[in-house]
Design a protein around this motif. Structure first.
Motif, PDB file in Angstrom:
ATOM      1  N   ARG A 192       0.880  -1.261   0.044  1.00  0.00           N
ATOM      2  CA  ARG A 192      -0.083   0.003  -0.066  1.00  0.00           C
ATOM      3  C   ARG A 192       1.117   1.209   0.140  1.00  0.00           C
ATOM      4  O   ARG A 192       1.893   1.322   0.388  1.00  0.00           O
ATOM      5  N   LEU A 193       0.397   2.357  -0.674  1.00  0.00           N
ATOM      6  CA  LEU A 193       0.894   3.671  -0.667  1.00  0.00           C
ATOM      7  C   LEU A 193       0.016   4.454   0.238  1.00  0.00           C
ATOM      8  O   LEU A 193      -1.236   4.347  -0.185  1.00  0.00           O
ATOM      9  N   LEU A 194       0.526   5.343   1.105  1.00  0.00           N
ATOM     10  CA  LEU A 194      -0.304   6.129   1.884  1.00  0.00           C
ATOM     11  C   LEU A 194       0.268   7.502   1.626  1.00  0.00           C
ATOM     12  O   LEU A 194       1.505   7.775   2.060  1.00  0.00           O
ATOM     13  N   LEU A 195      -0.494   8.604   1.312  1.00  0.00           N
ATOM     14  CA  LEU A 195      -0.108  10.035   1.111  1.00  0.00           C
ATOM     15  C   LEU A 195      -0.919  10.625   2.070  1.00  0.00           C
ATOM     16  O   LEU A 195      -2.209  10.462   2.178  1.00  0.00           O
ATOM     17  N   CYS A 196      -0.223  11.528   2.954  1.00  0.00           N
ATOM     18  CA  CYS A 196      -1.371  12.081   4.147  1.00  0.00           C
ATOM     19  C   CYS A 196      -0.733  13.436   4.469  1.00  0.00           C
ATOM     20  O   CYS A 196       0.857  13.668   4.445  1.00  0.00           O
ATOM     21  N   SER A 197      -1.385  14.427   4.937  1.00  0.00           N
ATOM     22  CA  SER A 197      -1.078  15.543   5.586  1.00  0.00           C
ATOM     23  C   SER A 197      -0.580  15.346   6.781  1.00  0.00           C
ATOM     24  O   SER A 197      -0.788  14.261   7.742  1.00  0.00           O
ATOM     25  N   ASP A 198       0.426  16.083   7.365  1.00  0.00           N
ATOM     26  CA  ASP A 198       1.228  15.806   8.735  1.00  0.00           C
ATOM     27  C   ASP A 198       0.061  15.745   9.764  1.00  0.00           C
ATOM     28  O   ASP A 198       0.560  15.539  10.856  1.00  0.00           O
ATOM     29  N   GLY A 199      -1.379  16.326   9.638  1.00  0.00           N
ATOM     30  CA  GLY A 199      -2.035  16.121  10.699  1.00  0.00           C
ATOM     31  C   GLY A 199      -2.529  14.869  11.253  1.00  0.00           C
ATOM     32  O   GLY A 199      -2.743  14.678  12.213  1.00  0.00           O
ATOM     33  N   LEU A 200      -2.175  13.874  10.368  1.00  0.00           N
ATOM     34  CA  LEU A 200      -2.419  12.561  10.943  1.00  0.00           C
ATOM     35  C   LEU A 200      -1.453  12.038  12.042  1.00  0.00           C
ATOM     36  O   LEU A 200      -1.688  11.634  12.808  1.00  0.00           O
ATOM     37  N   GLY A 201      -0.135  12.442  11.777  1.00  0.00           N
ATOM     38  CA  GLY A 201       1.018  11.969  12.541  1.00  0.00           C
ATOM     39  C   GLY A 201       0.931  12.698  14.030  1.00  0.00           C
ATOM     40  O   GLY A 201       1.569  12.312  14.879  1.00  0.00           O
ATOM     41  N   LYS A 202       0.308  14.074  13.897  1.00  0.00           N
ATOM     42  CA  LYS A 202       0.065  14.687  15.171  1.00  0.00           C
ATOM     43  C   LYS A 202      -0.701  14.210  16.300  1.00  0.00           C
ATOM     44  O   LYS A 202      -0.506  14.593  17.459  1.00  0.00           O
ATOM     45  N   VAL A 203      -1.488  13.176  15.776  1.00  0.00           N
ATOM     46  CA  VAL A 203      -2.362  12.259  16.827  1.00  0.00           C
ATOM     47  C   VAL A 203      -1.972  10.829  16.764  1.00  0.00           C
ATOM     48  O   VAL A 203      -1.847  10.214  18.025  1.00  0.00           O
ATOM     49  N   LEU A 204      -1.926  10.191  15.668  1.00  0.00           N
ATOM     50  CA  LEU A 204      -1.755   8.744  15.494  1.00  0.00           C
ATOM     51  C   LEU A 204      -0.457   8.310  15.448  1.00  0.00           C
ATOM     52  O   LEU A 204       0.361   8.702  14.717  1.00  0.00           O
ATOM     53  N   GLY A 205      -0.154   7.270  16.435  1.00  0.00           N
ATOM     54  CA  GLY A 205       1.389   7.093  16.453  1.00  0.00           C
ATOM     55  C   GLY A 205       1.390   6.110  15.368  1.00  0.00           C
ATOM     56  O   GLY A 205       0.632   5.277  14.673  1.00  0.00           O
ATOM     57  N   MET A 206       2.776   5.732  14.935  1.00  0.00           N
ATOM     58  CA  MET A 206       3.358   5.155  13.755  1.00  0.00           C
ATOM     59  C   MET A 206       2.962   3.746  13.939  1.00  0.00           C
ATOM     60  O   MET A 206       2.661   2.790  13.152  1.00  0.00           O
ATOM     61  N   ASN A 237      -5.711  19.905   9.953  1.00  0.00           N
ATOM     62  CA  ASN A 237      -6.556  19.264   9.053  1.00  0.00           C
ATOM     63  C   ASN A 237      -5.785  17.842   8.883  1.00  0.00           C
ATOM     64  O   ASN A 237      -4.652  17.957   9.000  1.00  0.00           O
ATOM     65  N   VAL A 238      -6.489  16.953   8.611  1.00  0.00           N
ATOM     66  CA  VAL A 238      -6.164  15.546   8.441  1.00  0.00           C
ATOM     67  C   VAL A 238      -6.792  15.101   6.921  1.00  0.00           C
ATOM     68  O   VAL A 238      -7.786  15.161   6.759  1.00  0.00           O
ATOM     69  N   THR A 239      -5.771  14.635   6.181  1.00  0.00           N
ATOM     70  CA  THR A 239      -6.213  14.228   4.896  1.00  0.00           C
ATOM     71  C   THR A 239      -5.394  12.624   4.558  1.00  0.00           C
ATOM     72  O   THR A 239      -4.053  12.810   4.804  1.00  0.00           O
ATOM     73  N   MET A 240      -6.067  11.709   4.111  1.00  0.00           N
ATOM     74  CA  MET A 240      -5.277  10.410   3.679  1.00  0.00           C
ATOM     75  C   MET A 240      -5.813  10.242   2.380  1.00  0.00           C
ATOM     76  O   MET A 240      -6.806  10.146   2.039  1.00  0.00           O
ATOM     77  N   LEU A 241      -4.800   9.601   1.596  1.00  0.00           N
ATOM     78  CA  LEU A 241      -4.828   9.021   0.257  1.00  0.00           C
ATOM     79  C   LEU A 241      -4.358   7.624   0.498  1.00  0.00           C
ATOM     80  O   LEU A 241      -3.136   7.572   0.357  1.00  0.00           O
ATOM     81  N   LEU A 242      -5.174   6.471   0.436  1.00  0.00           N
ATOM     82  CA  LEU A 242      -4.602   5.374   0.603  1.00  0.00           C
ATOM     83  C   LEU A 242      -4.773   4.466  -0.592  1.00  0.00           C
ATOM     84  O   LEU A 242      -5.827   4.249  -1.080  1.00  0.00           O
ATOM     85  N   ALA A 243      -3.594   4.004  -1.315  1.00  0.00           N
ATOM     86  CA  ALA A 243      -4.031   3.222  -2.308  1.00  0.00           C
ATOM     87  C   ALA A 243      -3.244   1.479  -2.277  1.00  0.00           C
ATOM     88  O   ALA A 243      -2.283   1.624  -1.757  1.00  0.00           O
ATOM     89  N   ASP A 244      -4.264   0.748  -2.755  1.00  0.00           N
ATOM     90  CA  ASP A 244      -3.843  -0.557  -2.649  1.00  0.00           C
ATOM     91  C   ASP A 244      -3.303  -1.014  -3.817  1.00  0.00           C
ATOM     92  O   ASP A 244      -3.838  -0.614  -5.018  1.00  0.00           O
ATOM     93  N   VAL A 245      -2.161  -1.634  -3.973  1.00  0.00           N
ATOM     94  CA  VAL A 245      -1.377  -2.258  -5.206  1.00  0.00           C
ATOM     95  C   VAL A 245      -1.921  -3.592  -5.488  1.00  0.00           C
ATOM     96  O   VAL A 245      -1.628  -4.731  -4.839  1.00  0.00           O
ATOM     97  N   VAL A 246      -2.688  -3.635  -6.354  1.00  0.00           N
ATOM     98  CA  VAL A 246      -3.418  -4.959  -6.843  1.00  0.00           C
ATOM     99  C   VAL A 246      -2.469  -5.894  -7.774  1.00  0.00           C
ATOM    100  O   VAL A 246      -1.974  -6.984  -7.583  1.00  0.00           O
ATOM    101  N   ALA A 247      -2.062  -5.280  -8.883  1.00  0.00           N
ATOM    102  CA  ALA A 247      -1.031  -5.726  -9.797  1.00  0.00           C
ATOM    103  C   ALA A 247      -0.094  -4.562  -9.932  1.00  0.00           C
ATOM    104  O   ALA A 247      -0.264  -3.507 -10.649  1.00  0.00           O
ATOM    105  N   PRO A 248       1.091  -4.719  -9.482  1.00  0.00           N
ATOM    106  CA  PRO A 248       2.156  -3.701  -9.448  1.00  0.00           C
ATOM    107  C   PRO A 248       3.096  -3.626 -10.769  1.00  0.00           C
ATOM    108  O   PRO A 248       2.725  -4.382 -11.605  1.00  0.00           O
ATOM    109  N   PRO A 249       3.606  -2.139 -10.882  1.00  0.00           N
ATOM    110  CA  PRO A 249       4.490  -2.306 -11.969  1.00  0.00           C
ATOM    111  C   PRO A 249       5.733  -2.864 -12.014  1.00  0.00           C
ATOM    112  O   PRO A 249       5.853  -3.513 -11.134  1.00  0.00           O
ATOM    113  N   SER A 250       6.272  -3.022 -13.124  1.00  0.00           N
ATOM    114  CA  SER A 250       7.501  -3.857 -13.061  1.00  0.00           C
ATOM    115  C   SER A 250       8.813  -2.766 -13.684  1.00  0.00           C
ATOM    116  O   SER A 250       8.826  -2.462 -14.700  1.00  0.00           O
ATOM    117  N   PRO A 251       9.533  -2.290 -12.536  1.00  0.00           N
ATOM    118  CA  PRO A 251      10.125  -1.208 -12.889  1.00  0.00           C
ATOM    119  C   PRO A 251      11.482  -1.652 -14.072  1.00  0.00           C
ATOM    120  O   PRO A 251      11.811  -2.809 -14.024  1.00  0.00           O
TER     121      PRO A 251
END
Length: 273
Positions: A192-206, A237-251
């Motif tokens: 998974r790839l998670l893009l998020c604003s820093d508001g998430l980490g100010k509350v939620l532990g890693m 503010n808190v923003t999350m964009l979470l993406a599942d990799v179902v079939a990945p690229p081949s670098p």
């Protein structure tokens, strides 16, 4: 098997702020040559922070939907930052009150030749695999400078008084100096790839974040992480964009391996290793 990415996003104002200055975007590239994922966080205290983040995302989305030029993927990431910067400069010229606006911008261009990352500010990109969560980006802040010197941990940086002060960001009056990865990510199905604003980490532990991302469906993971952030006071503010990799690229070039990433956390203890 073709490239397949599924994503879910959510953005909330939080419990303290008077407006939401975050923005996010996700879209297919051209006719299906990949996927763009992007999150921007307008800078609090700067006039037009909400305008800056929206303009940056709109510039990126518009560019990829039209089909990016036939350049290397890394050059295309650089072009997205240039176009976003140009859009902010143009708006500031039209409206002098917005000359001081600024925003962060973090994006992943997931293409058949790999997942390419660009970053500016303190919006974050995490990569998850097998119950671990790895931080790929570095905050362009005084607090993160201390992390890299070994003076404090990433968790302690969240509580640093100067943690929100950015020395690099996207703005009409700022130099354009994004971090653009020189190699793509070596994704696997199930990552998974998670893009998020820093508001998430100010509350939620890693550790808790790793637990949520490892055990829940993508929709449920976003719901739980945001709800726990709101329940914990959500000072930003808190923003999350979470993406599942179902079939990945081949670098097509030597990729960045998950094992090479410096900061990783596991569940359930959340202790870095």
């Amino acid at each position: 098997m073709g490239l397949t990415i599924r994503w879910v996003a959510r953005s909330e104002i939080g419990r303290v702020r008077s407006r939401n200055e975050d923005a996010w975007g996700a879209t297919k590239i051209g006719r299906g040559e990949g996927v763009l994922l992007a999150v921007a966080d307008g800078m609090g205290g700067h006039p037009g922070g909400n305008v800056a983040s929206r303009l940056a995302i709109e510039a990126c989305i518009g560019a990829v939907r039209g089909g990016l030029p036939a350049e290397t993927s890394r050059e295309q990431v650089a072009e997205l930052f240039r176009l976003a910067h140009e859009r902010l400069q143009s708006r500031a010229q039209e409206n002098p009150e917005l000359r001081g606006m600024g925003t962060t911008l973090t994006l992943a261009l997931v293409r058949p030749d790999g997942a390419w990352v660009g970053h500016l500010g303190d919006t974050r990109l995490f990569w998850t695999r097998d119950g671990e969560v790895a931080l790929l980006t570095r905050d362009h802040s005084a607090a993160w400078d201390r992390v890299e010197r070994g003076e404090i941990t990433p968790e302690q940086a969240e509580r640093e008084p100067d943690g929100a002060w950015l020395h690099r960001y996207l703005g009409p009056g700022a130099p354009l100096e994004p971090d653009i990865f020189s190699r793509p990510l070596d994704l696997r199905a199930g990552d998974r790839l998670l893009l998020c604003s820093d508001g998430l980490g100010k509350v939620l532990g890693m550790g808790r974040l790793a637990e949520i991302l490892a055990e829940q469906a993508v929709e449920r993971a976003v719901f739980l992480a945001v709800e726990e952030t709101l329940s914990g006071g959500a000072p930003d503010n808190v923003t999350m964009l979470l993406a599942d990799v179902v079939a990945p690229p081949s670098p097509a070039v030597e990729p960045i391996l998950y094992e090479e990433v410096s900061f990783r956390w596991t569940r359930p203890t959340g202790e870095p290793h």
